[in-house]
Design an enzyme around this catalytic site. Structure first.
Site, short mmCIF file in Angstrom:
data_model
loop_
_atom_site.label_atom_id
_atom_site.label_comp_id
_atom_site.label_asym_id
_atom_site.label_seq_id
_atom_site.Cartn_x
_atom_site.Cartn_y
_atom_site.Cartn_z
N LYS A 64 1.05 -1.21 0.09
CA LYS A 64 0.10 -0.06 -0.16
C LYS A 64 1.04 1.25 0.23
O LYS A 64 2.06 1.22 0.58
CB LYS A 64 -0.87 0.00 1.19
CG LYS A 64 -1.88 1.18 1.34
CD LYS A 64 -2.69 1.02 2.56
CE LYS A 64 -3.96 2.25 2.47
NZ LYS A 64 -4.65 2.05 3.71
N SER A 117 -9.58 2.05 2.85
CA SER A 117 -8.72 2.69 2.18
C SER A 117 -7.56 1.80 1.38
O SER A 117 -7.24 2.28 0.47
CB SER A 117 -7.88 3.77 2.94
OG SER A 117 -7.00 3.13 3.81
N SER A 164 -9.60 -0.15 7.10
CA SER A 164 -9.22 -0.13 5.94
C SER A 164 -8.57 -1.35 5.27
O SER A 164 -8.08 -1.54 4.12
CB SER A 164 -8.13 0.94 5.91
OG SER A 164 -8.88 2.48 5.85
#
Lengths: 483, 485
Positions: free
Chosen positions: B79, B154, B178
């Site tokens: 990420k 996210s 997330s």
């Protein structure tokens, strides 16, 4: 009308650690090229995290103990939020609700005798970077100082004159340097001070509006800035004006304080507990360890020097001003005791001859002590006490020991400085003097006892001062009765 | 054998160990897959093909030299809120469009030490603030099961990449759900570890007391292998200390007999999609059939989690994001003075959602409001955590839904931030309580995946992984892959 003055000081002191407060970078930034003592943490790079410096917390607690504070068991580091180009994270890690040390005091010489100044708190925080403004209107920032550990020491508003403020600041510096937590170097900013001052008409209960003076970095300036500011406020009040709560800066060049911002623009720092650092729990055992680390403090030592060593208040003060000098003196006294030399005589050598030599050479005692060992003070006095050397020779031997770093006894021996006090050498010289001055000898024998003084002078001349007059007189009397 | 891009991490490890495939071949296959599908999925912000192949070659050489670790030669995606030395790290923000870190996050250093291959950086909501990856400044990652739907967020890129076969496993981060919410919406397995289990050093902070890095993969077993490498004390993270790391793979016994599972009634909220509730209850039945003991429990303060979260997380974010001033790195918009430049830079660099949260947080911390908002929220947070600790005196694991619905259409919540915030109503209590949560696929509705959320005691990831693995031994939801049409 008379006005009452109320002063409180906030002192920022760098904590002398090898590394910074929250990262492993060297805290010795002063001489380093810009932005060389930096890492992701103290540069505030995305994702970096602070880890508290154990030693900095230990030293801050030590300071709290030296200043008679209570050490808090639960310690919270907070974020103080504000924007500035020298603040890499956009917040300063500091303490807010739960400072490390609270409720202490410092004793000073007040305007009306001994006075105790209360301390509200001592807390730890990190320093910011340093901005330099260039001629073309730009600014450069150096983050070497960012993250260096600081203590903020906040006094109660117990100070009532600029002179007291200076003495309080001096006393704090003495203690901080004494216990080894701060260099005491004000020129580099390792120790600096903000002063809060208000005035009010005598008889009024409520304090006047508080004005904060920032950026004071010398004892002289704290006194001058406060004197100026008090005068300014009193003049304003007399003119019927109102004092506004505000922040002013001390301007060395003009010797005045200059308005910086008023309370209307005061920042809201939005303090909240730093989530990256769990609360620090300090146990009683941990505090006890710090207490054990605390050296004897200057006031206590001064008292002991007067009581145990029979020093005058003045000498005791001089010999407890700096830790290095004081410890040196203690070592000298330790060497003096088995030699039967009085601590007072050691003190005289230190404050007299040694201080003079240091002043001439421009050295600190720490440097010179590499040559002039503490035991030499005891040794030279012992030689003097035992009549081995004269006072004149003692000074000469001491000077030589200072320059050459060799023991006084050795110097005396090598240079034949020992008093010619007994034995053939003196006897020969005495006989020679008697033989050379028959008239004087006759006068002496005829009852004019004072005539011997002339003979003593002759012998002293012959020994080039290396005999004690008493020994010469004794030898002369002996020789004169024998013949 | 399945295509290389369809292998689980365990299968890839076995193929590498047997010598059926080299790390270079595996890496090339995944790079080819990314090239083939990522224009549609849009999971990757940065593909570091050269770096990945170099690491793969090194891994193959290392393997030839002798015994190797479980992740040696395994390609992974990261990420883009995790700092990677020399590889651009944008956090999905214009603010960091050009930011190339000079240091590796602790998790990255550990993955590199283990010989993993880093394929590139994955899209996310800006600074991890969002639940749909719609708040990325760069691109809209799509749900591989239906390209008109959001992947969640996210960590939407991290979830979509696994679901689309672009990486066998990825790292995500979880501040309020997330990792778990996108794992559920994309039909993969995701683990949010206990706060303090995995170092946050190098994770670009959103809300420091809530953020946690965790693995996202196809199976609980795969997650266990990644967690093994990234977990453990870190001298650079003062909140990650004092918890020895157990052997996670060894804990995967397949046995849940006698395991006490609590089902919190407060998690089956009004407005929940009936098919989602049915799938969750069915999954719990499967575990019961395997020998677990199921009982209903109550977590009475659950309703306060959302308001508490939206005070604490923005408050911390408002401070964490203060460092983006254009002075040292990232975007700088020239101005008349420092403060003028600061306003221009932050105005241009941050998107609307980030600015909204900075304002919320600044307000919550302001003089006069702190006690009523931030401090009160922290007090209620303690009550929420206490709910869980009390529940864990009765049960070993809590089973619950991850999201009230399956993936929504892109744009569905774009005018309504509150509706978006409700996406996390089942996930964010764990972050407030600091607990671990594992999401495993457990069904479909409208052709879109549903995820079961398993919640564990602090630092008891092994029980969660054992439960998820046992479930995956008797179900096949996790083996399904989207057609990507």
């Amino acid at each position: 009308m008379d006005y009452l003055v109320t002063i409180g000081l906030e002192i920022h002191a760098q904590i002398q650690t090898r590394s910074k407060m929250f990262c492993g970078c060297s805290a010795d930034y002063a001489a380093a090229p810009p932005n060389t003592h930096v890492c992701p943490v103290c540069m505030g790079l995305p994702g970096s995290l602070p880890v508290p410096n154990r030693r900095a917390i230990e030293l801050a607690a030590l300071t709290g103990l030296a200043l008679n504070c209570r050490i808090a068991s639960d310690n919270v580091i907070s974020r103080k939020n504000y924007f500035y180009a020298d603040l890499p994270s956009g917040y300063q890690r500091s303490q807010y609700d739960d400072p490390l040390c609270v409720n202490g005091w410092v004793d000073i010489d007040g305007d009306q005798g001994p006075k105790r100044i209360g301390l509200t708190r001592v807390h730890i925080e990190e320093d910011t970077g340093k901005l330099t403004h260039t001629a073309d209107g730009g600014s450069l920032v150096d983050f070497n100082r960012a993250g260096v550990p600081l203590m903020e020491i906040v006094s109660e508003p117990d100070i009532t004159s600029p002179e007291e403020a200076r003495r309080y600041f001096q006393k704090l510096r003495q203690i901080l340097v004494w216990i080894g937590v701060n260099s005491g170097d004000m020129e580099s900013g390792a120790l600096r001070c903000d002063a809060n001052v208000s005035v009010r008409p005598a008889g009024q209960q409520a304090y006047g509006a508080k004005v904060e003076i920032k950026n004071i970095n010398s004892f002289r300036f704290v006194e001058r800035a406060l004197a100026y500011e008090i005068e300014r406020q009193v003049t304003s009040l007399r003119a019927g004006e109102r004092i506004v709560q505000s922040t002013r800066g001390w301007d060395e060049a003009t010797g005045t304080t200059v308005a910086q911002r008023t309370k209307e623009f005061a920042e809201d720092y939005r303090y909240f507990p730093e989530p990256d650092i769990p609360p620090l729990r300090l146990t009683e055992a941990w505090v006890a360890e710090r207490r054990a680390e605390l050296p004897e403090l200057p006031d206590a030592r001064r008292q002991r020097f007067m009581t145990d060593y029979d020093l005058t208040p003045y000498d005791a003060t001089v010999l407890t001003d700096e830790r290095a000098v004081s410890d040196y003196y203690e070592q000298a006294v330790a060497a003096a005791r088995p030699r039967g030399v009085a601590p007072k005589d050691v003190a005289n050598w230190l404050t007299g001859e040694l201080f003079r030599l240091l002043k001439d050479s421009g050295e600190t005692l720490v440097v010179a002590a590499q040559r002039i060992r503490p035991e030499y003070l005891a040794e030279v006095q012992e030689l003097l006490n035992n009549g081995v050397i004269t006072r004149t020779s003692a000074k000469e031997a001491f000077d030589a020991a200072f320059r050459e770093g060799r023991a006084p006894a050795q110097i005396v021996a090598e240079r034949g400085m020992a008093v010619i006090g007994a034995g053939d050498a003196l006897t020969d010289m005495v006989r020679q003097a008697i033989a050379d001055n028959p008239k004087v000898v006759e006068e002496y024998r005829g009852g004019k006892v004072t005539a011997i003084k002339y003979l003593i002078g002759q012998v002293m001349k012959a020994t080039r001062g290396q005999a004690s007059p008493q020994a010469v007189q004794q030898a002369l009397e002996q020789e004169l009765t024998r013949q | 054998m399945a295509a290389l891009h369809e292998l689980t991490l365990v299968q890839a490890h076995e193929a590498l160990t047997r010598g059926d495939v080299t790390s270079v071949e595996l890496t090339q296959a995944l790079l080819a897959r990314i090239a083939a599908v990522d224009s549609r999925v849009q999971a990757f912000l940065t593909v570091d093909a050269d770096g990945a192949l170099e690491q793969a070659r090194a891994a193959d050489l290392q393997r030839a030299r002798g015994p190797s670790s479980a992740l040696l030669g395994i390609p992974l995606g990261i990420k883009d809120v995790i700092s990677t030395s020399g590889v651009r790290t944008t956090c999905g923000s214009n603010m960091l469009a050009t930011y190339v870190p000079v240091y590796d996050a602790t998790v990255i250093a550990r993955l590199k030490q283990a010989g993993a291959v880093l394929l590139g950086k994955l899209n996310c909501d800006e600074f991890a603030m969002g639940s749909s990856t719609e708040h990325s400044a760069y691109q809209q990652t799509r749900n591989p099961w239906n390209l008109e739907r959001v992947p969640g967020g996210s960590s939407g890129g991290s979830a979509a990449a696994v679901a689309a076969g672009e990486a066998p496993a990825t790292l995500g981060t979880d501040t309020g759900g997330s990792i778990r919410q996108p794992a559920a919406l994309c039909g993969i397995t995701g683990l949010k570890p206990t706060y303090g289990r995995v170092s946050r050093y190098g994770l670009v902070a959103f809300a420091s007391s809530l953020d946690q890095i965790g693995p996202m993969a196809r199976t609980a077993h795969d997650c266990a292998m990644v967690l093994q490498v990234i977990a453990g004390d870190d001298p650079q993270d003062a909140t990650c200390t004092g918890h020895p790391v157990p052997e996670y793979v060894a804990a995967l016994t397949g046995d849940v007999r006698g395991l006490r599972i609590g089902v919190p009634r407060e998690f089956f909220v009004a407005g929940m999609q009936p098919e989602v509730e049915a799938a969750i209850r069915h999954a719990i039945d499967v575990l019961r059939d395997q020998g677990a003991i199921v009982q209903e429990i109550s977590l009475p303060h659950t309703q306060y989690a959302l308001p508490v979260y939206y005070l604490i997380a923005p408050a911390e974010a408002s401070a964490n994001l203060a460092r983006y001033d254009g002075v040292r790195y990232g975007l700088r918009e020239p101005g008349e003075s420092y403060f003028d430049e600061l306003e221009r830079t932050r105005g241009a660099g941050f998107g609307a959602e980030v600015r909204r949260r900075i304002m919320l947080g600044t307000y919550a911390l302001s003089a006069g409001y702190y006690d009523a908002y931030y401090k009160r929220a922290q007090q209620v947070r303690t009550l929420i955590r206490r709910d869980y600790l009390e529940a864990f005196e009765q049960v070993d694991v809590i089973a619950a839904p991850t999201t009230p619905t399956v993936a929504f259409k892109i744009g569905a919540h774009s005018d309504d931030p509150l509706a978006m915030y409700l996406e996390d109503v089942c996930t964010l209590p764990l972050n407030l309580a600091g607990l671990p949560g594992l999401v495993v696929p457990c069904g479909f509705a409208e052709g879109l995946p549903i995820g079961l959320q398993l919640i564990g005691r602090p630092f008891d990831e092994q029980t969660l992984l054992r439960t998820g693995d046992a479930y995956q031994r008797v179900t096949d939801w996790h083996t399904r892959m989207p057609a990507l049409v």
